[in-house]
Write an enzyme that holds these catalytic residues in place. Structure first.
Site, PDB file in Angstrom:
ATOM      1  N   PHE A  47      44.407  31.863  54.476  1.00 30.41           N
ATOM      2  CA  PHE A  47      43.004  32.263  54.521  1.00 30.41           C
ATOM      3  C   PHE A  47      42.142  31.120  54.015  1.00 30.41           C
ATOM      4  O   PHE A  47      42.371  30.605  52.923  1.00 30.41           O
ATOM      5  CB  PHE A  47      42.785  33.503  53.639  1.00 30.41           C
ATOM      6  CG  PHE A  47      41.361  33.979  53.648  1.00 30.41           C
ATOM      7  CD1 PHE A  47      40.890  34.787  54.673  1.00 30.41           C
ATOM      8  CD2 PHE A  47      40.469  33.609  52.643  1.00 30.41           C
ATOM      9  CE1 PHE A  47      39.567  35.222  54.699  1.00 30.41           C
ATOM     10  CE2 PHE A  47      39.141  34.038  52.657  1.00 30.41           C
ATOM     11  CZ  PHE A  47      38.703  34.846  53.684  1.00 30.41           C
ATOM     12  N   SER A 292      32.911  37.952  49.197  1.00 29.11           N
ATOM     13  CA  SER A 292      34.265  38.461  48.998  1.00 29.11           C
ATOM     14  C   SER A 292      35.088  38.465  50.273  1.00 29.11           C
ATOM     15  O   SER A 292      34.624  38.877  51.338  1.00 29.11           O
ATOM     16  CB  SER A 292      34.161  39.863  48.392  1.00 29.11           C
ATOM     17  OG  SER A 292      34.999  40.764  49.057  1.00 29.11           O
ATOM     18  N   LYS A 293      36.318  38.001  50.110  1.00 31.82           N
ATOM     19  CA  LYS A 293      37.259  37.920  51.218  1.00 31.82           C
ATOM     20  C   LYS A 293      37.451  39.299  51.852  1.00 31.82           C
ATOM     21  O   LYS A 293      37.572  39.430  53.053  1.00 31.82           O
ATOM     22  CB  LYS A 293      38.569  37.382  50.637  1.00 31.82           C
ATOM     23  CG  LYS A 293      39.741  37.383  51.529  1.00 31.82           C
ATOM     24  CD  LYS A 293      40.910  36.752  50.792  1.00 31.82           C
ATOM     25  CE  LYS A 293      42.215  37.027  51.509  1.00 31.82           C
ATOM     26  NZ  LYS A 293      43.370  36.456  50.853  1.00 31.82           N
ATOM     27  N   ARG A 294      37.470  40.335  51.018  1.00 33.39           N
ATOM     28  CA  ARG A 294      37.723  41.678  51.526  1.00 33.39           C
ATOM     29  C   ARG A 294      36.492  42.294  52.164  1.00 33.39           C
ATOM     30  O   ARG A 294      36.582  42.923  53.212  1.00 33.39           O
ATOM     31  CB  ARG A 294      38.207  42.586  50.385  1.00 33.39           C
ATOM     32  CG  ARG A 294      39.712  42.602  50.224  1.00 33.39           C
ATOM     33  CD  ARG A 294      40.141  43.589  49.161  1.00 33.39           C
ATOM     34  NE  ARG A 294      39.373  43.446  47.912  1.00 33.39           N
ATOM     35  CZ  ARG A 294      38.493  44.325  47.476  1.00 33.39           C
ATOM     36  NH1 ARG A 294      38.254  45.424  48.138  1.00 33.39           N
ATOM     37  NH2 ARG A 294      37.847  44.111  46.340  1.00 33.39           N
TER      38      ARG A 294
END
Ligand code: GLU
Length: 546
Positions: A47, A292-294
Site C-alpha cells: 500500500f 486514513s488508509k481505511r
C-alpha cells in the site's frame, strides 16, 4: 562476565566480518560539499499512502537539488506485513509521479543490498559488538511476562516499557543466561540503555526547528528471536553504511527519535540530520484528522492513477503542500518545469498539511487545459489502455475524430481554453456522448412533450450540415419563432411572460436531444463532428423517446 564468549554463544553467523570491513566496503561517498544523501525507506506492505509521495518528493528534491543521491531501501524486517509484488508497486507508483531513484532496491548501487533481509550479517556483526561491550544482552521474557509488566504499569500509571526495574533480564548472571540457553529458551537481544528520562536535550529538527528530546531509557529490542533486526536497529546501521546525510520522514517517527539517537551513539556512528514532516490531514466534519488508509480512498497513491490524474498535476499540488512559497513561484512561473523551483526544507509546514481535493482538481484542470489535443489523446489513451472498458478503448480507433472532439472540449484555438477536464476517468466519461456505443441519454427537458417534439421536428426538417455557425443559428432562431419563443433577447427581457421562453431554451432542447446533456461545448460544432446522419438520427431517436 565473559562478554566475548556470550556474544559468540548468542549470535552464530559465520558470515560476520570484522567491523572495519564494513567501513571499507561502504566508504564515505565522494560527493561535493553540501550534497545530501537521502532515502525513501518504505516497508513492502503493498500500500502506498499519499504521505509516501510527500516524503519521497521532499527527499528527492533535496538530494537532486544539492547534487546528492536519492535511494530506495526496502525495510522488510516485518515478515507479517510483507506483500508479494510490493516493491514493484512502490517503483511503479512513484515513477508515475516522476520520482526517480538513483540507486536502491531493484536498481544498481554500491551500497546495497538495499533489502534489509539481505543484510543480516551486518546487523549480527554490530549486535555482537554491542554484546561484547556490555551494551546489549539477551532477554528471555515471554509474551506473558511482558503482558504482566504492561498490566502492572498501566494499573500504577507508570511509563510503559522495558526499563529500570522492569528490565528483568538486564542483570541476569552468567549462570542464569547459560542455563536458559541450555534449556533452549527463546531470546531476543536488547539494548542496555544508558539513558535517563530525566535528562532532556535540545535537538535541531530540520523541519520543526528546535525541539526538546528526552533521553531514551528503554532497553529496546535490537534483534528479534529469529535474528531479524527491529526497524530501529536496522535503520541506524543502514543509514550509516548507506551514508545517508539527511532523513526526512513522517512525524510518527518523532517519538522514536530518542531511541535512534542512543543507537547511533552506542554504535559509534555519526547521527544524520533528521527532519520530521507533518502528516497529511483532511477536514472530516468538524475536526481535522489524518488521511486514513481505511476511510479515505484518496489516501492511496493508486487512487490518483486509477482516476487518471495527470502526474504533473499531482506533483504540482504536492509541492503546494510541501513548500509554503511554492504557489507564489507557480503564479510567476506557470510554464516553468517544476524542478526549477528551489525547494527548501525550511519552508516545509511545521504542523499538519491540509489535503484539499478541490484545490487538486483546480490545479489539474489548469494543467489539463494546457495540453495540446494530441498530448491529451496520448494521455487518455494510456489511461484507457490500463483502466478503461472495451467501449472506451474503441474511442481511440479513429484518432482524427477523437482529436476533433478534444479540440472542441478543450477549447483549443479559442481565446480561452475550457477547463472541463479534471482527470482521465472523468474526461473519458465526459466525451462518451460523441460515441454511439456509449451514448445513453437521459433526456430531461424543461418543456412539455408537444413543444419539444415541434422544436425537434422543425429543426430536423431544415438542418443543413453545410451551414456555417451563423446560418445554423438563424435556423435555430427560425424554429424558435415558429414555436412562439422569443428570438430577440431584449424583447424577451422586456416582457418575459409573453413567451414560453427564448431562443436559448430552444437551443437547449436541441442540445439535450443531440447529446443527452443540457450543458456542452458549442452545439453547432458538436453537430459538425457527429455529422449529418448521426445528428438527424439522434434528433429522431429523441422524438421517439419523448
Ligand atoms: N520503514 C519505515 C516506514 O515504513 C521508514 C521510516 C523511516 O523513514 O525511517 O515508514
Amino acid at each position: 562476565m565473559d562478554w566475548n564468549r556470550l556474544a559468540d554463544a548468542l549470535i552464530q553467523d559465520d558470515n560476520v566480518k570484522a567491523l572495519e570491513e564494513y567501513e571499507k566496503q561502504y566508504p564515505e561517498r565522494a560527493l561535493e560539499k553540501g550534497a545530501q544523501v537521502t532515502r525513501l525507506a518504505p516497508s513492502p506492505t503493498g500500500f502506498m499512502h499519499i504521505g509516501n509521495l510527500y516524503v519521497a518528493l521532499a527527499n528527492e528534491r533535496i538530494a537532486h537539488q544539492s547534487g546528492g543521491v536519492f535511494y530506495l531501501r526496502i525495510e522488510d524486517t516485518d515478515e507479517k506485513r510483507k506483500v508479494e509484488g510490493a516493491v514493484e508497486v512502490i517503483h511503479k507508483s512513484l515513477k508515475y509521479f516522476g520520482v526517480k531513484f538513483d540507486e536502491g532496491a531493484d536498481l544498481c548501487g554500491e551500497y546495497g543490498p538495499y533489502y534489509q533481509r539481505q543484510r543480516a550479517e551486518i546487523y549480527h556483526a554490530y549486535a555482537k559488538e554491542l554484546i561484547r561491550q556490555g551494551l546489549a544482552y539477551p532477554c528471555f521474557c515471554t509474551e506473558e511476562d511482558l503482558e504482566k509488566t504492561r498490566e502492572y504499569q498501566t494499573e500504577n500509571k507508570l511509563l510503559p516499557g522495558y526499563y529500570g526495574e522492569f528490565a528483568k533480564c538486564r542483570n541476569l548472571t552468567e549462570e542464569e543466561i547459560y542455563a536458559n540457553l541450555a534449556a533452549g529458551k527463546k531470546y531476543v537481544i536488547r539494548l542496555r540503555s544508558q539513558g535517563d528520562v530525566n535528562v532532556k536535550h535540545t535537538f535541531r529538527d530540520e523541519v520543526k526547528g528546535e525541539i526538546t528530546v528526552t533521553e531514551n531509557n528503554q532497553d529496546v529490542v535490537i534483534l528479534k528471536s529469529d535474528g531479524i533486526p527491529t526497524y530501529h536497529f536496522a535503520h541506524a546501521i543502514d543509514d550509516h553504511f548507506m551514508r545517508t546525510t539527511l532523513v526526512i520522514r513522517g512525524e510518527e517517527w518523532l517519538s522514536s527519535l530518542p531511541i535512534h539517537i542512543e543507537l547511533f551513539k552506542v554504535l559509534g556512528f555519526r547521527l544524520p540530520k533528521y527532519g520530521h514532516n507533518c502528516s497529511i490531514q483532511k477536514i472530516g466534519g468538524e475536526t481535522r484528522r489524518k488521511l486514513s488508509k481505511r476511510k479515505d480512498p484518496e489516501a492511496s497513491l493508486n487512487y490518483y492513477r486509477e482516476q487518471g490524474y495527470h502526474p504533473e498535476a499531482v506533483r504540482t499540488y504536492m509541492m503546494t503542500l510541501l513548500n509554503s512559497n511554492f504557489e507564489e513561484w507557480l503564479l510567476k512561473n506557470p510554464d516553468t518545469p517544476l524542478d526549477e523551483f528551489k525547494y527548501s526544507i525550511g519552508k516545509m509546514g511545521k504542523s499538519g498539511a491540509l489535503f484539499d481535493i478541490v484545490k487538486l482538481n483546480d490545479i489539474s484542470k489548469t494543467y489539463m487545459s494546457k495540453l495540446s489535443e494530441t498530448e491529451m489523446y496520448d494521455f487518455l489513451k494510456t489511461w484507457v489502455d490500463e483502466f478503461g472498458n472495451d467501449t472506451q478503448k474503441a474511442y481511440f480507433a479513429d484518432k482524427e475524430y477523437l482529436c476533433k472532439v478534444l479540440v472542441l472540449c478543450m477549447g483549443v484555438g479559442s481565446k480561452k481554453r475550457r477547463k472541463d477536464f479534471i482527470c482521465a476517468k472523468q474526461a473519458v466519461e465526459m466525451i462518451a456522448y460523441f460515441f454511439d456505443n456509449s451514448f445513453a441519454p437521459v433526456y430531461e427537458y424543461r418543456f412539455d412533450k408537444a413543444t419539444v417534439n415541434s422544436v425537434l421536428q422543425g429543426f430536423a426538417a431544415i438542418y443543413d450540415e453545410a451551414d456555417d455557425n451563423s446560418a445554423w443559428f438563424d435556423k435555430v432562431k427560425k424554429v424558435a419563432g415558429d414555436n412562439g419563443f422569443a428570438t430577440d433577447m431584449k424583447e424577451y427581457k422586456a416582457n418575459p411572460d409573453a413567451f414560453p421562453g427564448n431562443v436559448s431554451d430552444v437551443a437547449e432542447m436541441l442540445r439535450i436531444a443531440t447529446t443527452g446533456l443540457s450543458n456542452t461545448p458549442d452545439l453547432w460544432t458538436i453537430m459538425q463532428i457527429l455529422g449529418k446522419e448521426r445528428t438527424l438520427a439522434r434528433l429522431s431517436a429523441a422524438m421517439i423517446n419523448l
